[in-house]
Enzyme design. Structure first.
Site, PDB file in Angstrom:
ATOM      1  N   GLU A   1     -98.040 -47.309   1.504  1.00  0.00           N
ATOM      2  CA  GLU A   1     -96.871 -47.746   2.003  1.00  0.00           C
ATOM      3  C   GLU A   1     -96.177 -49.348   1.648  1.00  0.00           C
ATOM      4  OE1 GLU A   1     -97.468 -45.769   6.501  1.00  0.00           O
ATOM      5  OE2 GLU A   1     -99.076 -46.610   5.810  1.00  0.00           O
TER       6      GLU A   1
ATOM      7  N   ALA B   1    -106.564 -48.800   5.310  1.00  0.00           N
ATOM      8  CA  ALA B   1    -106.762 -49.111   6.341  1.00  0.00           C
ATOM      9  C   ALA B   1    -107.820 -49.221   6.501  1.00  0.00           C
ATOM     10  CB  ALA B   1    -105.500 -49.080   7.689  1.00  0.00           C
TER      11      ALA B   1
ATOM     12  N   GLY C   1    -102.158 -46.934   3.752  1.00  0.00           N
ATOM     13  CA  GLY C   1    -101.051 -48.547   3.990  1.00  0.00           C
ATOM     14  C   GLY C   1    -100.615 -48.710   3.002  1.00  0.00           C
TER      15      GLY C   1
ATOM     16  N   GLU D   1    -103.335 -40.235   4.995  1.00  0.00           N
ATOM     17  CA  GLU D   1    -103.921 -40.605   6.162  1.00  0.00           C
ATOM     18  C   GLU D   1    -103.924 -38.838   7.106  1.00  0.00           C
ATOM     19  OE1 GLU D   1    -101.326 -43.551   5.273  1.00  0.00           O
ATOM     20  OE2 GLU D   1    -100.963 -41.726   4.608  1.00  0.00           O
TER      21      GLU D   1
END
Length: 255
Positions: A109, A61, A106, A129
């Protein structure tokens, strides 16, 4: 545009293009959702590649953007964040992630949303994270644990460590490791072959597996037999069986 959809010979490539690291800011997340839904709708897209380019898949992110968000702002944003990735996971066509360089947070993911993952030998994947005082928020706690099992997922999520391509292959996080220069080529070959397959049967197979994993086996078997019987109404089934009887296996041409 930070993400583009390029279509050729039945294969759609969702290409991240936000140099230098393909950071997944809000605009990029929303664009991913938009293009995943477009790939779902388009009849000329029969299989999909998710690709970040030759150097990096996506390094996570946009932390600077997230740093300015408080609890209330993320309560409002978190569903849209997940929805953008779920749109990729729900493309009812074969989807392959072509992973080069970093696929972190991300980025990892997003790769988890594909049906199959081909990684460069220099790839590094992870869910860092926890190092920010957070947990994965775009599906990582759910898709990673379903893919590699809860204990391996917890190791990666708890420690935030990166895994190199060979370890990712060993734990089932990726499905194939190839030289970096061949990642997109091999992903395209995988997608192009399936793009020539029976589209409704491939959709039925994907939805049966995905929906079945979320329920008990009896319900999963009911989903399977409903799709199985339904495919007997398709022209592809007629072509496939006729070709098998007349010419042998693997020679059918589907519509």
């Amino acid at each position: 545009m930070t993400v583009n959809l390029e279509v050729s010979a039945g294969v759609g490539t969702i290409r991240l293009d936000r140099p230098p690291m393909n950071a997944l800011d809000i605009a990029t997340q929303d664009r991913i959702k938009e293009l995943a839904e477009e790939a779902t709708r388009r009849d000329d897209v029969r299989a999909v590649i998710v690709y970040g380019g030759e150097k990096v898949f996506a390094a996570g992110a946009d932390i600077k953007e997230m740093q300015n968000m408080d609890h209330a702002a993320m309560v409002l944003r978190s569903r849209a964040l997940q929805d953008s990735f779920t749109a990729v996971a729900r493309i009812p066509k074969p989807v392959v992630a072509a992973v080069t360089g970093y696929a972190l947070g991300g980025g990892c993911e997003l790769a988890l949303c594909a049906d199959y993952r081909i990684a460069a030998d220099n790839a590094k994947l992870g869910q860092p994270e926890i190092l920010l005082g957070l947990i994965p928020g775009a599906g990582g706690t759910q898709r990673l644990s379903r893919l590699v099992g809860p204990s391996k997922a917890k190791d990666l999520i708890f420690t935030g460590r990166m895994v190199k391509a060979e370890e990712a292959l060993a734990i089932g996080l990726v499905d194939r490791v190839v030289p970096a220069a061949e990642v997109y080529e091999q992903a395209h070959a995988w997608a192009a072959k399936l793009a020539q397959g029976p589209a409704l049967a491939l959709r039925a197979a994907k939805e049966s597996v995905d929906a079945g994993l979320e329920t008990d086996i009896d319900t999963g078997l009911a989903i399977e037999r409903t799709w199985f019987a339904g495919l007997f109404a398709t022209e592809d089934r007629e072509r496939g069986m006729r070709s098998f009887v007349e010419e042998g296996p693997g020679k059918a041409k589907f519509v």
